[in-house]
Every structure is written in C-alpha cells, then in structure tokens.
Design a protein around this motif. Structure first.
Motif, PDB file in Angstrom:
ATOM      1  N   ASP A 196       7.475   1.112   4.722  1.00 21.38           N
ATOM      2  CA  ASP A 196       6.651   1.427   3.708  1.00 21.38           C
ATOM      3  C   ASP A 196       7.040   2.708   3.009  1.00 21.38           C
ATOM      4  O   ASP A 196       7.851   3.469   3.454  1.00 21.38           O
ATOM      5  CB  ASP A 196       4.907   1.637   4.019  1.00 21.38           C
ATOM      6  N   ASP A 198       6.378   6.131   1.143  1.00 20.87           N
ATOM      7  CA  ASP A 198       5.428   7.301   1.451  1.00 20.87           C
ATOM      8  C   ASP A 198       6.059   8.270   0.035  1.00 20.87           C
ATOM      9  O   ASP A 198       7.051   8.771  -0.260  1.00 20.87           O
ATOM     10  CB  ASP A 198       5.804   8.269   2.483  1.00 20.87           C
ATOM     11  N   ASP A 241       2.362   4.640  -0.061  1.00 24.86           N
ATOM     12  CA  ASP A 241       1.010   5.329   0.410  1.00 24.86           C
ATOM     13  C   ASP A 241       1.314   6.924  -0.547  1.00 24.86           C
ATOM     14  O   ASP A 241       2.384   7.338  -0.518  1.00 24.86           O
ATOM     15  CB  ASP A 241       1.292   6.084   1.886  1.00 24.86           C
TER      16      ASP A 241
END
Ligand code: DGT
Ligand code: CA
Ligand code: CA
Ligand code: ZN
Length: 571
Positions: A196, A198, A241
């Motif tokens: 993912d 960040d 995120d």
C-alpha cells in the motif's frame, strides 16, 4: 517501543472475542485498552517495568497480566487459544472491508458460514438478505467487497504506484494549510512492488487536508478517516494511507514509516542499548526522560552513532552494521548513467527509428546508446537475419556521421538457443560493439541444462552482457531454474556483465542477486530494454534496484564513459 504491537494484539483479541459473541464488557475492555496503549506517549515496556500497567485507562488486572506475558514471552496464551478456537476462514472474513465481527458472528451463527467462499455463495444465493438488518444492498456490497479484497491481496508494481503518489502529492500541495508532504513506506525504499502507499504530511490545518484527501476525485472508497489520518482506495485496489504528523517529530515519524519493519526493529534495539527509547514521536533518553526531536532523519542516525542510511538500504541486510563502521556504499545515482546498452528499434520489435532513439538518449544526457535488436530465432519479435543486421550496421554508421552529441553503438540481443549456441555466427557478433545474450526459448529446462546454457554463452568471447538473467516476470513467471551462483562465478572469471533489466515488471537481476553479483566482482549493466523511445526513462527503476543491491557507480558498466566502455568490452 512496543506500544503498537501490544495494541494490535489486544485489538485482535477483541475481534476474536466478538466473533465468539463473548461477553460484551470483555470485548469493550480489550478495545478500550488497545486504544489507550496506542495513544500513549510513554513506552509500555517502561510502564510495565515500573509495575504501573493498571494505571493505563482500560487496563485492569487481567489485561495487565496479559500485556506482561506478551512483553516477557512474545505471546499471549489466551490469544493463541482464541486463534485455535476460531476457524481460520472466519478470521479472514475480518479483513473484508465493511464486515465487522458482529455481522460475521451472525452469518456464522445463522447460516453456518465459515469462510470467504461460503460467504460469496450465500450472497449470490440471496440467503443474506433474509437476515435481520440485511437486504439486497448488503448482498451487493459484500460481493463487491469480496471482489476487491481478492484483488487487493496482490501487490502493485512500483511503476504503477509512483504516478498515483505524484498525483496525490500535487493535489494536496494545492490545499491551504499543507506544509511538507512526502511518500514513505516501501515506495520510498524503492521496492519493486508496493503493498500500500504511505504518505506523510505536516499541516497547520490537518482537518482540511484530511477532508481534501478523502474528497479527491480519484478516491473510490474511504476505508477510514480520523482527525490526523485516513485511508482510501484508488484504482479499484490500491490503498493509500495519509498521516498528518507533528512538525517537531517529522524526522522520527518519517524514519518510522519508511521502514522496513525489520530495519526499525533493529534500530530500536540499538537505541535501547545506547540508553534511548525510539518511537515515531521522539528519541527519549531513558536516564532523564528527555525527548529529542528531529527535523531530519540524518540527525537521528548520527546521534545513534552511525552514518545516514539511505531508504533503499533499510532492509536489515547488514546496513546497520555497515553504518556503524562508516562503510556504507556510495550508491549509484540516476545521473551516473552515461548510456543504455539494451534497447529495441523498429528494425526488430521496437517502435522507434534509430534517429528517434538517438535523440531521446541525447535528451536524457547520455553519451551513447546501443541499439540491440533481436536475432532471427525470435521470429515473432522480428529478429534480424544476418544480412539485415549488416544493413543495420551501415545505417548506424551513417547516422553517427550526421548526428552530434551522442554515439549510436551497434548492439544485438542475441538469443541463447536451447543447446547454449548463439543465434548469430561469431563473425557477425564480431561486428557488433555490444553483445547482449538472452534466453527467450526453452525457459523451463532443468537446472543443469539451463545453467550450462547460460555459462556457455558467458564463455563466448563476444558476449558482453547477459540480458534479464533470471527470466522472471513479476506476478507472471517464475525465474528459470538456474544455479545463479555458478552463473555469477563464470561471469566474474570471464569479465561478462549481468544486466539489471529496468522494465518495471522484470527488474531482473533483482536487488538480492544484484548484491550477490557485486560480491562476486561481476559488473552490472543497468538497461532499459525499451521498445519505444519514451521507455528509455524506465531506467530509473533499474537504478533503484541497483541501489537496493548496494551498487556503486564503479560497479555499473554503463556509468563508464564511452572511452572507458570500449576498453572494458571484450573486444
Ligand atoms: P508494503 O506496504 O507491504 O509494501 O510495505 P511497507 O514497508 O510500506 O509496510 P506498511 O505499509 O505496512 O508500513 C509502513 C511502515 O511502517 C513500515 O515500513 C514500517 C512501519 N511499521 C508498520 N508496522 C510496523 C510494526 O509493527 N513495527 C514497526 N517497528 N514498524 C512498523
Ligand atoms: Ca506501504
Ligand atoms: Ca501502510
Ligand atoms: Zn529480451
């Protein structure tokens, strides 16, 4: 600091208890304790040592004992027990966005659902809409979430993640109140694939920035949103995120969220040995509880007594030890690359003319570029017959007469046939400046055969570089069953270079093998394998792999000047 770890295991326990429909109060207590520990500034280890665990809100005697057990043994028996009692498939359902433990318990209790497949089937058969507080829309949402979950467990290529980050960073830079913004995580470490994305930022108005982030046009789903962090889904499967952090902690936070986890674990241990507790918040001196804050990561590494460690090296593969000794490599950089030795033109399966490739290479500031088209046995890729190669050589010489500021080299990507023979006669190879030899056919040979085949090519006096030496394609094809150590030994003894093919789904050699190659004394050529002039730029991904493989400028063949290159090549 183990606070996050402890919080995580308590959250896990709360969810597992909820799956069993345990006593409400017990579930709430675990959740509350986990949240409190997550928000603590003080190190839980220190609190435990002082015997003050029960002073943490939500932590009673039973939970305090479990935390103590975890810090002592790395495990909690009760947690293990819960895991044993919960069907594995049921625990996996917790990963499905939008499905909470309460719903999962009901699905299990009423419909006997034990795993993902059974859940999918129940939704398709419309069994779920008959349950309390459920309907046709819930079934559709569950099916969509399952679909997404299945895709999400795959990682994306760095080359796909980077443009997403750039777009988000550009977008957020336009929001009032944003100060600094930077990617962290595996993306900052230049890993070939990213789980993912960040992103860290500092902002005077964090609410505004979070609001803007979840409302970006590219956002397809908001997974969570708080006052200082949020997670969203873009491009169907990619989680991003964003965390807004305090300015004064920027250095420690960036260090923490860059990872890797393994690197961080070791760094924290080292900090402890030196009398500090390192957290994402600060570096705290244990003797007097004084917090040290850092604007820059550099200062953090220096105060711990070591060299600054570039993100690409942070994998706990010896970089911390080397940094203490002042022996980190001076990593090769994109600007050290003087040319490209493996590109395809329209003479075989590429899309650019020789001129277009030369011009684009010149734009990139290169000194030379070797146009290495395929050989005849790669029929589908328009491999050149011997006479065509001769004509191409003349064309290249002619262009070099007219063009300034860049040298076109005669290259070839000659196929290594199943028996190890090359696809051109030696007299033809002799006429090429740079010979890249690669395997394209019979890739499934047994280890002995394919290793022998590569070594035969390496021992040929005309072969300068082995192209994409392991043959892997990320997410699609495993590497050949090759004894890479033997190949590298042979390459070292003959002065044959190995390629880091920069094509984003190849990146072959990978970081680990590139490092081993260097240790064997093998030179590396970082090539684009471009099939279009615009693809020359993918070389940046190869450079990242090289950096992750600890390579320095002197380890890289195409960081040599044209002069240097000529004196290095085999003839
Ligand atoms: P990915 O997303 O799988 O490609 O890999 P990362 O490295 O980006 O991992 P991610 O997104 O889970 O977390 C980002 C960074 O946060 C990670 O590199 C280090 C830090 N971090 C996350 N969880 C932990 C943890 O449990 N302990 C420590 N020490 N650091 C962690
Ligand atoms: Ca990540
Ligand atoms: Ca993450
Ligand atoms: Zn190839």
């Amino acid at each position: 600091m183990k606070n996050r770890e402890v919080a995580k295991i308590l959250y896990d326990m709360a969810e597992l208890l909820e799956l069993k429909a345990e006593n409400r109060f017990k579930i709430i207590a675990y959740g509350r304790a986990a949240r409190a520990i997550e928000g603590l500034k003080e190190d839980i280890v220190v609190i435990c040592r002082k015997g003050q665990l029960e002073s943490v809100p939500g932590v009673g005697k039973a939970i305090a004992q479990k935390i103590e057990e975890y810090l002592r043994t790395g495990k909690i028996q009760a947690h293990q027990g819960l895991l044993r009692e919960t069907p594995a498939g049921l625990a996996e359902l917790l990963q499905i966005p939008g499905l909470g433990p309460k719903t999962i318990y009901m699905l299990h209790d009423r419909l006997g659902i034990k795993d993902l497949d059974e859940l999918e089937k129940a939704a398709l058969d419309h069994h779920i809409r008959r349950l309390p507080r459920m309907g046709a829309a819930s079934e559709r949402n569950i099916l969509r979430a399952i679909e997404r979950y299945k895709k999400r467990s795959t990682r994306i290529l760095l080359s796909n993640a980077e443009p997403i980050v750039e777009e988000i960073v550009e977008y957020l830079k336009g929001i009032e109140g944003l100060e600094h913004i930077t990617p962290a995580g595996s993306l900052r470490r230049g890993k070939e694939t990213v789980g993912d994305i960040d992103i860290l930022a500092t902002a005077s108005k964090s609410d505004e920035v979070i609001k803007a982030f979840i409302r970006m046009p590219i956002v397809e789903e908001v997974l969570s949103k708080g006052s200082t962090k949020a997670s969203v889904i873009v491009q169907e499967t990619v989680q991003v995120d964003l965390r807004i952090v305090e300015h004064k902690s920027y250095g420690t936070v960036l260090q923490y969220f860059t990872g890797s986890k393994e690197h961080n674990v070791k760094l924290r241990q080292i900090a402890l040995d030196r009398g500090y507790s390192l957290s994402e918040y600060s570096l705290k001196r244990l003797s007097d509880g004084q917090d040290h804050f850092f604007d820059w990561e550099e200062d953090l590494y220096h105060i711990l007594g070591m060299q600054y460690i570039p993100p690409e090296l942070r994998e706990d593969s010896g970089e911390i030890e080397a940094a203490f000794l002042g022996r980190l490599p001076e990593l090769v950089d994109l600007k050290d690359i003087r040319g490209d030795l493996h590109v395809h033109s329209e003479w075989s399966d590429g899309r650019g003319t020789l001129e277009a490739l030369a011009l684009e290479a010149k734009n990139l500031g290169y000194e030379y570029i070797a146009v290495s088209d395929h050989s005849p046995s790669i029929g589908i890729a328009g491999g050149l017959q011997g006479d065509q190669l001769e004509r191409k050589i003349e064309a290249i010489h002619a262009i070099n007469e007219t063009i300034e500021g860049i040298t076109l080299l005669v290259g070839t990507e000659v196929d290594i046939k199943a028996d190890g023979k090359l696809d051109y006669r030696d007299e033809l190879l002799e006429k090429c400046d740079v010979v890249v030899a690669s395997v394209h056919m019979a890739q499934r040979q047994k280890e002995r055969a394919i290793t022998g085949r590569l070594i035969t090519a390496i021992e040929n006096d005309h072969v300068d570089i082995i192209g994409h030496p392991s043959g892997r394609i990320i997410g699609k094809r495993d590497p050949y069953d090759v004894d890479m150590q033997a190949v590298l030994e042979s390459a070292a003894s003959t002065g044959t270079a190995m390629e880091i093919n920069s094509y984003p789904n190849r990146l072959d050699l990978n970081d680990v093998w590139a490092k081993t190659a260097k240790e064997f004394g093998v030179k590396i050529a970082i090539n684009s394998d471009a099939h279009d002039p615009s693809q020359l730029k993918v070389i940046r991904y190869g450079v990242k792999v090289a950096r992750r493989g600890w390579l320095e400028k002197k380890d890289v063949l195409n960081s040599l000047s044209l002069q240097g290159l000529f004196s290095y090549l085999k003839h």
